[in-house]
Design a protein around this motif. Structure first.
Motif, mmCIF file in Angstrom:
data_model
loop_
_atom_site.group_PDB
_atom_site.id
_atom_site.type_symbol
_atom_site.label_atom_id
_atom_site.label_comp_id
_atom_site.label_asym_id
_atom_site.label_seq_id
_atom_site.Cartn_x
_atom_site.Cartn_y
_atom_site.Cartn_z
ATOM 1 N N LYS A 86 0.864 -1.032 -0.112
ATOM 2 C CA LYS A 86 0.140 0.113 0.170
ATOM 3 C C LYS A 86 0.968 1.375 -0.118
ATOM 4 O O LYS A 86 1.843 1.374 0.861
ATOM 5 N N ASN A 105 -11.104 3.991 -7.787
ATOM 6 C CA ASN A 105 -11.117 2.751 -8.527
ATOM 7 C C ASN A 105 -10.409 2.861 -9.973
ATOM 8 O O ASN A 105 -10.533 2.011 -10.735
ATOM 9 N N TYR A 125 -7.708 2.795 -11.389
ATOM 10 C CA TYR A 125 -6.662 1.965 -11.667
ATOM 11 C C TYR A 125 -6.875 0.531 -11.379
ATOM 12 O O TYR A 125 -5.717 -0.351 -11.510
ATOM 13 N N ILE A 171 -2.874 -3.695 -9.633
ATOM 14 C CA ILE A 171 -3.587 -2.918 -8.487
ATOM 15 C C ILE A 171 -4.879 -3.385 -8.379
ATOM 16 O O ILE A 171 -5.780 -3.597 -9.100
ATOM 17 N N TYR A 205 -7.995 1.190 -5.525
ATOM 18 C CA TYR A 205 -7.290 2.529 -5.755
ATOM 19 C C TYR A 205 -8.247 3.470 -5.107
ATOM 20 O O TYR A 205 -9.349 3.551 -5.409
ATOM 21 N N SER A 206 -7.820 4.624 -4.316
ATOM 22 C CA SER A 206 -8.699 5.379 -3.426
ATOM 23 C C SER A 206 -8.675 6.555 -4.184
ATOM 24 O O SER A 206 -7.521 7.091 -5.001
ATOM 25 N N GLN A 210 -5.457 8.579 -3.925
ATOM 26 C CA GLN A 210 -4.343 8.152 -4.945
ATOM 27 C C GLN A 210 -3.520 7.053 -4.209
ATOM 28 O O GLN A 210 -2.451 6.871 -4.576
ATOM 29 N N GLN A 211 -4.173 6.312 -3.278
ATOM 30 C CA GLN A 211 -3.802 5.175 -2.798
ATOM 31 C C GLN A 211 -3.756 3.876 -3.512
ATOM 32 O O GLN A 211 -4.730 3.534 -3.597
ATOM 33 N N VAL A 212 -2.845 3.199 -3.717
ATOM 34 C CA VAL A 212 -2.930 1.857 -4.209
ATOM 35 C C VAL A 212 -2.808 0.669 -3.460
ATOM 36 O O VAL A 212 -2.092 0.841 -2.128
ATOM 37 N N VAL A 236 2.322 3.084 -14.059
ATOM 38 C CA VAL A 236 1.168 2.231 -13.998
ATOM 39 C C VAL A 236 0.594 2.129 -15.570
ATOM 40 O O VAL A 236 0.697 3.198 -16.433
#
Length: 129
Positions: A21, A33, A35, A58, A61-62, A65-67, A85
């Protein structure tokens, strides 16, 4: 062929889960979502020289911008870790389409979600029977 939709340095990471993460740079999509299902390549410099390159999918995805990745990276990300990405049209488009000669239209079925401001690339072959 996949195309790069975002790249840069990892901006922050989850200290409890630094192998799965982390957050992308500010220019990455802010659409939750956006990505999911895309491929990410993560490159982390290694000591004494060289680098570790991991490719993952992935899974979350929030809008912050957190994967979240499908599996752990080889090592923790850090301030020198970079990412790329890649968009794959197969994430959202079916493998077939329908040609209607009378209208001159070719329709591809959407099997997932297509997000605005994300590049999708696909190709198809036409044959004349």
């Amino acid at each position: 062929n996949p195309i790069t939709v975002s790249s840069g340095l990892i901006s922050t990471w989850d200290t409890a889960n630094p192998k799965t993460k982390f957050a992308l740079q500010l220019l990455a999509s802010k659409q939750a979502n956006a990505y999911v299902g895309f491929t990410i390549t993560v490159t982390t410099p290694s000591n004494p020289s060289g680098e570790t390159v991991d490719t993952r999918t992935i899974t979350a995805y929030s809008n912050a911008q957190q994967v979240t990745l499908d599996s752990d990276l080889s090592q923790d990300v850090n301030a020198t870790t970079t990412y790329r990405v890649f968009s794959n049209s197969s994430v959202a488009l079916s493998a077939t389409g329908a040609w209607t000669q009378s209208t001159g239209s070719f329709v591809i079925d959407v099997s997932g979600v297509l997000y605005k401001n994300v590049f999708y690339r696909f190709a198809f072959y036409l044959t004349n029977p």
